[in-house]
Design a protein around this motif. Structure first.
Motif, mmCIF file in Angstrom:
data_model
loop_
_atom_site.group_PDB
_atom_site.id
_atom_site.type_symbol
_atom_site.label_atom_id
_atom_site.label_comp_id
_atom_site.label_asym_id
_atom_site.label_seq_id
_atom_site.Cartn_x
_atom_site.Cartn_y
_atom_site.Cartn_z
ATOM 1 N N GLY A 15 4.399 -8.960 2.718
ATOM 2 C CA GLY A 15 4.110 -9.976 1.711
ATOM 3 C C GLY A 15 4.404 -11.376 2.248
ATOM 4 O O GLY A 15 5.091 -11.542 3.261
ATOM 5 N N GLN B 126 -1.682 -8.192 -10.375
ATOM 6 C CA GLN B 126 -2.802 -7.692 -9.546
ATOM 7 C C GLN B 126 -3.481 -6.528 -10.259
ATOM 8 O O GLN B 126 -3.357 -5.371 -9.858
ATOM 9 C CB GLN B 126 -2.250 -7.289 -8.179
ATOM 10 N N ASP C 271 14.601 -1.042 3.644
ATOM 11 C CA ASP C 271 14.489 -2.092 4.661
ATOM 12 C C ASP C 271 14.691 -1.434 6.033
ATOM 13 O O ASP C 271 15.648 -0.656 6.218
ATOM 14 C CB ASP C 271 15.581 -3.152 4.393
ATOM 15 N N ALA D 48 13.973 -1.550 -1.543
ATOM 16 C CA ALA D 48 13.311 -2.484 -0.616
ATOM 17 C C ALA D 48 13.705 -3.912 -0.974
ATOM 18 O O ALA D 48 13.865 -4.759 -0.100
ATOM 19 C CB ALA D 48 11.798 -2.317 -0.690
ATOM 20 N N THR E 193 1.747 -2.805 -6.170
ATOM 21 C CA THR E 193 0.580 -3.483 -5.588
ATOM 22 C C THR E 193 0.936 -4.311 -4.360
ATOM 23 O O THR E 193 0.051 -4.902 -3.744
ATOM 24 C CB THR E 193 -0.066 -4.402 -6.648
ATOM 25 N N GLY E 194 2.199 -4.355 -3.998
ATOM 26 C CA GLY E 194 2.612 -5.137 -2.824
ATOM 27 C C GLY E 194 2.540 -4.302 -1.557
ATOM 28 O O GLY E 194 2.101 -3.139 -1.571
ATOM 29 N N SER E 195 2.992 -4.912 -0.477
ATOM 30 C CA SER E 195 2.933 -4.246 0.827
ATOM 31 C C SER E 195 3.785 -2.957 0.838
ATOM 32 O O SER E 195 3.313 -1.893 1.241
ATOM 33 C CB SER E 195 3.405 -5.268 1.866
ATOM 34 N N ILE E 196 5.011 -3.038 0.346
ATOM 35 C CA ILE E 196 5.862 -1.838 0.303
ATOM 36 C C ILE E 196 5.309 -0.835 -0.713
ATOM 37 O O ILE E 196 5.270 0.378 -0.458
ATOM 38 C CB ILE E 196 7.320 -2.214 -0.070
ATOM 39 N N HIS F 220 2.468 -6.232 -11.828
ATOM 40 C CA HIS F 220 2.503 -7.653 -12.192
ATOM 41 C C HIS F 220 1.118 -8.210 -12.525
ATOM 42 O O HIS F 220 0.557 -7.848 -13.543
ATOM 43 C CB HIS F 220 3.195 -8.439 -11.085
ATOM 44 N N GLU G 234 16.784 -8.836 -2.167
ATOM 45 C CA GLU G 234 17.325 -9.939 -2.970
ATOM 46 C C GLU G 234 18.289 -9.417 -4.045
ATOM 47 O O GLU G 234 19.219 -10.122 -4.444
ATOM 48 C CB GLU G 234 16.188 -10.743 -3.616
HETATM 49 P P1 NAD Z 1 4.589 -8.339 -1.746
HETATM 50 O O1 NAD Z 1 4.478 -9.774 -2.064
HETATM 51 O O2 NAD Z 1 3.548 -7.710 -0.877
HETATM 52 O O3 NAD Z 1 4.635 -7.486 -3.102
HETATM 53 C C1 NAD Z 1 5.470 -7.842 -4.164
HETATM 54 C C2 NAD Z 1 5.244 -6.944 -5.377
HETATM 55 O O4 NAD Z 1 6.029 -7.463 -6.460
HETATM 56 C C3 NAD Z 1 3.795 -6.916 -5.871
HETATM 57 O O5 NAD Z 1 3.520 -5.654 -6.414
HETATM 58 C C4 NAD Z 1 3.797 -7.967 -6.988
HETATM 59 O O6 NAD Z 1 2.789 -7.726 -7.930
HETATM 60 C C5 NAD Z 1 5.184 -7.760 -7.571
HETATM 61 N N1 NAD Z 1 5.723 -8.961 -8.214
HETATM 62 C C6 NAD Z 1 5.692 -10.234 -7.737
HETATM 63 N N2 NAD Z 1 6.325 -11.062 -8.585
HETATM 64 C C7 NAD Z 1 6.761 -10.305 -9.618
HETATM 65 C C8 NAD Z 1 7.473 -10.597 -10.825
HETATM 66 N N3 NAD Z 1 7.851 -11.853 -11.131
HETATM 67 N N4 NAD Z 1 7.755 -9.568 -11.663
HETATM 68 C C9 NAD Z 1 7.359 -8.320 -11.375
HETATM 69 N N5 NAD Z 1 6.674 -7.983 -10.248
HETATM 70 C C10 NAD Z 1 6.385 -8.965 -9.388
HETATM 71 O O7 NAD Z 1 6.032 -8.114 -1.128
HETATM 72 P P2 NAD Z 1 6.527 -6.973 -0.114
HETATM 73 O O8 NAD Z 1 6.322 -7.422 1.272
HETATM 74 O O9 NAD Z 1 5.993 -5.649 -0.536
HETATM 75 O O10 NAD Z 1 8.096 -7.015 -0.370
HETATM 76 C C11 NAD Z 1 8.689 -6.439 -1.512
HETATM 77 C C12 NAD Z 1 10.197 -6.401 -1.329
HETATM 78 O O11 NAD Z 1 10.493 -5.539 -0.247
HETATM 79 C C13 NAD Z 1 10.807 -7.760 -0.982
HETATM 80 O O12 NAD Z 1 12.066 -7.864 -1.564
HETATM 81 C C14 NAD Z 1 10.942 -7.696 0.539
HETATM 82 O O13 NAD Z 1 12.004 -8.496 1.021
HETATM 83 C C15 NAD Z 1 11.233 -6.218 0.747
HETATM 84 N N6 NAD Z 1 10.848 -5.710 2.069
HETATM 85 C C16 NAD Z 1 9.545 -5.741 2.456
HETATM 86 C C17 NAD Z 1 9.183 -5.275 3.714
HETATM 87 C C18 NAD Z 1 7.733 -5.243 4.161
HETATM 88 O O14 NAD Z 1 7.443 -4.731 5.248
HETATM 89 N N7 NAD Z 1 6.794 -5.738 3.403
HETATM 90 C C19 NAD Z 1 10.168 -4.782 4.587
HETATM 91 C C20 NAD Z 1 11.491 -4.773 4.146
HETATM 92 C C21 NAD Z 1 11.824 -5.228 2.891
#
Ligand code: NAD
Ligand code: MG
Length: 398
Positions: free
Chosen positions: A211, A39, A151, A124, A11-14, A37, A127
């Motif tokens: 995110g 959402q 990434d 992705a 459900t997140g951006s990736i 999670h 961490e």
């Molecule tokens: P986001 O906040 O949009 O999404 C996070 C996802 O994790 C959601 O599906 C959320 O429901 C889930 N989540 C949050 N807390 C949780 C928990 N405690 N237990 C289980 N699930 C949980 O974040 P994002 O931007 O998609 O980033 C995700 C990862 O990808 C991060 O580590 C970020 O550093 C990495 N990343 C993101 C991008 C990007 O363009 N968005 C680029 C490179 C790397």
């Protein structure tokens, strides 16, 4: 045979970008499980569309809410919840590939479960490598799990490195890896203004839609610091051979400098579907939905050096990487707490670096050999960072 996928953090951006790429190739991919999670509405819509066997939520309450939404729409997806369920859907026998796109330390146990089960890991969640680089890479190696970087910077480096060069940079004539950084929204802000930055300003990234946590990390440049540590582990590259250069247009996604003077780069519009499609399609190139780079509208590509006084978090990450051992795990935990406190309006933007420095300067056990020891250190650092960020009469650290 289609490739069977689990998407952690769907459900997140990736996660959403991954499903967008998957939807363009219905014959190529099958979704086994999605984890979203809290959402539940978004997760329910994804289940109706992609019909996975399992969907995982945070807890029993969210599971019940999801269950109701799914049954109302006659969707047969089974609902599970909690950390063990995340590890189970990552390690299930029928799964070929796992997209690890949970944000923060919460993504580590399930990513490690995928590594133990020998899956192809689309990583992705940077961490994971910051907290447990040695343990994670060794677990992947010992169990035949392939780790592919999602990434964008690391994906770019992966695309321009010769295959199998990790740990053998000299043999392949590689001098250094150069990570590009946009510099975030405050690249040219008067440093005196930084302590008045609001969360709404900090999450407004000039080039990428991401995110909230990673957006703040980009604004402090902690993101580039975490990415240095990520590159160190992914490519087995000594810290001294990692460079950072600011490139505000985010078109050159990263570069590799070779011994003969060549620098190889990967270019593209800033769209995470490109690195996601590269990973999912390997060894083939597949359609991602990203727009082609247009050299008529592209005006200039510029580069400059990062300013460590403006971006103390980048410096702190360098120090943690050089210290090695448990320091990067402490850096990560302190940063997660500080970013959350900043987003909640409890501390100033400039207090993020102060909190991280405070935790890194304290004493901590140096055991990074097991998931348990890393999670203990993570929890201990979180308590310390919490106490520091809530202290009365806080004095400036820098
Ligand atoms: P986001 O906040 O949009 O999404 C996070 C996802 O994790 C959601 O599906 C959320 O429901 C889930 N989540 C949050 N807390 C949780 C928990 N405690 N237990 C289980 N699930 C949980 O974040 P994002 O931007 O998609 O980033 C995700 C990862 O990808 C991060 O580590 C970020 O550093 C990495 N990343 C993101 C991008 C990007 O363009 N968005 C680029 C490179 C790397
Ligand atoms: Mg990145």
């Amino acid at each position: 045979m289609p490739q069977t996928l689990t998407i952690l953090g769907s459900t997140g951006s990736i996660g959403e970008n991954t499903l967008d790429v998957v939807s363009r190739h219905p014959d190529r991919f099958r979704i086994f499980a999605l984890a979203g999670h809290r959402q539940v509405e978004k997760l329910a819509a994804q289940c109706v569309r992609f019909a996975p066997e399992y969907a995982v939520t945070a807890d029993a309450g969210h599971a019940a809410a999801l269950e109701k939404l799914l049954r109302d729409q006659s969707c047969q997806t089974q609902v599970l919840y909690g950390a063990q369920a995340l590890a189970d859907i990552a390690a299930a026998d029928c799964v070929d590939g796992v997209m690890c796109a949970i944000v923060g330390a919460a993504g580590l146990p399930s990513a490690l479960a995928a590594a133990k089960a020998g899956k192809t890991i689309y990583l992705a969640n940077k961490e994971t490598l910051v907290m447990s680089g040695a343990l994670f890479m060794e677990t992947a190696r010992a169990n035949g799990a392939q780790v592919l970087p999602v990434d964008s910077e690391h994906n770019a480096v992966f695309q321009v490195l010769p295959r199998g060069c990790a740990g053998r940079l000299d043999e392949h004539g590689i001098r250094s890896i150069i990570l590009t950084a946009s510099g975030g929204p405050f690249l040219d802000t008067d440093p005196a203004e930084l302590e008045h930055i609001t969360p709404a300003q900090a999450v407004k990234h000039p080039n990428w839609r991401m995110g909230r946590k990673i957006s703040v990390d980009s604004a402090t440049m902690m993101n580039k610091g975490l990415e240095l540590i990520e590159a160190h582990w992914l490519f087995d590259c000594p810290p001294a051979r990692l460079e950072v250069v600011i490139h505000p247009q985010s078109v050159v996604h990263s570069m590799v400098r070779y011994l003969d003077g060549s620098v190889l780069a990967q270019l593209g519009n800033p769209d995470m579907r490109t690195p996601i499609a590269y990973c999912l399609g390997l060894p083939q190139r597949i359609e991602s939905g990203a727009q082609a780079l247009d050299f008529e509208t592209l005006s200039a590509l510029t580069f400059r050096q990062p300013d460590s006084a403006r971006f103390p978090c980048l410096q702190l990450a360098y120090e943690a990487m050089n210290a090695g051992g448990a320091a990067p795990c402490v850096l990560n935990a302190a940063n997660e707490v500080a970013v959350a406190a900043f987003l909640d309006g409890k501390i100033r933007f400039t207090d993020i670096a102060r909190t991280v420095a405070h935790c890194l300067n304290g004493s901590f056990p140096n055991d990074t050999g097991s998931l348990e020891s890393l999670l203990d250190l993570d929890a201990q650092t979180r308590r310390q960072a919490q106490a520091f960020s809530e202290r009365p009469n806080a004095k400036p650290y820098f």
